[in-house]
Scaffold this motif. Structure first.
Motif, PDB file in Angstrom:
ATOM      1  N   TYR A 232      10.104   9.654   8.067  1.00 49.62           N
ATOM      2  CA  TYR A 232       8.907   9.141   8.721  1.00 49.62           C
ATOM      3  C   TYR A 232       8.783   9.680  10.152  1.00 49.62           C
ATOM      4  O   TYR A 232       9.786   9.874  10.839  1.00 49.62           O
TER       5      TYR A 232
ATOM      6  N   TRP B 274       0.838  -1.193   0.000  1.00 49.87           N
ATOM      7  CA  TRP B 274       0.000   0.000   0.000  1.00 49.87           C
ATOM      8  C   TRP B 274       0.872   1.241   0.000  1.00 49.87           C
ATOM      9  O   TRP B 274       1.818   1.336   0.769  1.00 49.87           O
ATOM     10  N   GLY B 275       0.593   2.185  -0.835  1.00 48.11           N
ATOM     11  CA  GLY B 275       1.382   3.411  -0.879  1.00 48.11           C
ATOM     12  C   GLY B 275       2.703   3.229  -1.587  1.00 48.11           C
ATOM     13  O   GLY B 275       3.625   4.018  -1.395  1.00 48.11           O
ATOM     14  N   GLY B 276       2.788   2.193  -2.425  1.00 49.08           N
ATOM     15  CA  GLY B 276       4.018   1.990  -3.184  1.00 49.08           C
ATOM     16  C   GLY B 276       5.192   1.539  -2.344  1.00 49.08           C
ATOM     17  O   GLY B 276       6.322   1.945  -2.604  1.00 49.08           O
ATOM     18  N   TYR B 277       4.926   0.718  -1.351  1.00 46.59           N
ATOM     19  CA  TYR B 277       5.974   0.156  -0.492  1.00 46.59           C
ATOM     20  C   TYR B 277       6.699   1.229   0.312  1.00 46.59           C
ATOM     21  O   TYR B 277       7.831   1.034   0.730  1.00 46.59           O
ATOM     22  N   GLN B 278       6.042   2.346   0.556  1.00 43.63           N
ATOM     23  CA  GLN B 278       6.686   3.391   1.352  1.00 43.63           C
ATOM     24  C   GLN B 278       6.577   3.108   2.847  1.00 43.63           C
ATOM     25  O   GLN B 278       7.302   3.693   3.637  1.00 43.63           O
ATOM     26  N   LYS B 279       5.670   2.238   3.230  1.00 40.07           N
ATOM     27  CA  LYS B 279       5.514   1.934   4.646  1.00 40.07           C
ATOM     28  C   LYS B 279       5.812   0.458   4.890  1.00 40.07           C
ATOM     29  O   LYS B 279       5.877  -0.346   3.954  1.00 40.07           O
ATOM     30  N   VAL B 280       6.002   0.112   6.144  1.00 46.29           N
ATOM     31  CA  VAL B 280       6.223  -1.274   6.514  1.00 46.29           C
ATOM     32  C   VAL B 280       5.169  -1.681   7.531  1.00 46.29           C
ATOM     33  O   VAL B 280       4.601  -0.848   8.229  1.00 46.29           O
TER      34      VAL B 280
ATOM     35  N   ILE C 215       2.078  10.111   2.791  1.00 42.24           N
ATOM     36  CA  ILE C 215       1.166   9.271   3.565  1.00 42.24           C
ATOM     37  C   ILE C 215       0.877   9.959   4.894  1.00 42.24           C
ATOM     38  O   ILE C 215       1.781  10.382   5.600  1.00 42.24           O
TER      39      ILE C 215
ATOM     40  N   ARG D 258      14.784   6.492   5.076  1.00 42.71           N
ATOM     41  CA  ARG D 258      15.000   5.308   4.232  1.00 42.71           C
ATOM     42  C   ARG D 258      15.509   5.734   2.865  1.00 42.71           C
ATOM     43  O   ARG D 258      15.152   6.803   2.363  1.00 42.71           O
TER      44      ARG D 258
END
Lengths: 112, 112
Positions: free
Chosen positions: B33, A94-100, B56, B94
């Motif tokens: 982040y 979700w969000g283009g792999y910007q979050k984990v 995000i 990141r």
């Protein structure tokens, strides 16, 4: 929704008693899995990245392994200074792999 | 020592105060982040900036206002916080999307 589950929730070991922590995931199209160590009141410290099934990484008494459904963090002959919470995380599409997505962590206590 | 620096380390504020948390990284990362972490829980994502633009926002209350002045700096402006906002606030950065995030040691925030 992607799920990352860690077990056990807490682990108490005698110094020198080897064991393993588990991180299982349901992410499709895995783009890496990260292991972190977090000491109380501090930010997570990056340990390892694993990208493909069969991959292994080692650092001192720690070895991380990866299969298609789970990762293990093996601790060999632990010392009290290995006591910490260990977190695994996987990139979230979700969000283009910007979050984990983080697992809930395993709190490790090593007793002298 | 972490490569992501957060200030202050501790902050105590009243519910009517305005304060800011600061974060700086010099790793050339273009994604930064903000996370909130409560005791015995994994970090919870608040905001992601990619190339200095907010990409995000995890539906965070408006009493938290992020700012990214440049690719190395990230601020979190706080106003009219509630006691339940007391937590450890973590900054991370990141490189590429399949690379791990690197965390600072956080700001311990207490709301009176």
């Amino acid at each position: 929704e992607d799920q990352v589950t860690q077990s056990p929730e807490a682990l108490r070991l005698q110094e020198g008693e080897s064991s393993s922590l588990n991180c299982s995931y349901t992410v499709s199209g895995l783009r890496g899995l990260f292991w972190y160590r977090q000491d109380p009141g501090k930010g997570p410290e990056f340990l390892f990245t694993l990208y493909s099934a069969g991959e292994e990484k080692e650092k001192e008494r720690l070895k991380a392994t990866l299969t298609k459904k789970e990762s293990f963090l093996h601790i060999t002959a632990p010392k009290p200074e290995d006591s910490a919470t260990y977190l695994c995380a996987v990139p979230d599409p979700w969000g283009g792999y910007q979050k984990v997505t983080f697992g809930t962590g395993t709190k490790l206590q090593v007793i002298p | 020592d972490t490569e992501v620096t957060q200030t202050p380390k501790h902050l105590v504020m009243g519910m009517t105060n305005k304060k800011s948390l600061k974060c700086e990284q010099h790793m050339g990362h273009r994604a930064m982040y903000w996370y909130k972490q409560k005791a015995k829980k994994p970090p919870e994502l608040m905001f992601v900036y990619s190339y200095e633009k907010l990409s995000i926002n995890e539906s965070v209350p408006s009493r938290f206002s992020p700012e990214c002045p440049n690719s190395s700096l990230l601020n979190l402006h706080l106003h009219a916080l509630q006691p339940e906002d007391s937590a450890l606030y973590l900054c991370a950065s990141r490189g590429r999307s399949n690379q791990p995030q690197h965390f600072g040691d956080g700001t311990r925030l207490s709301i009176l």
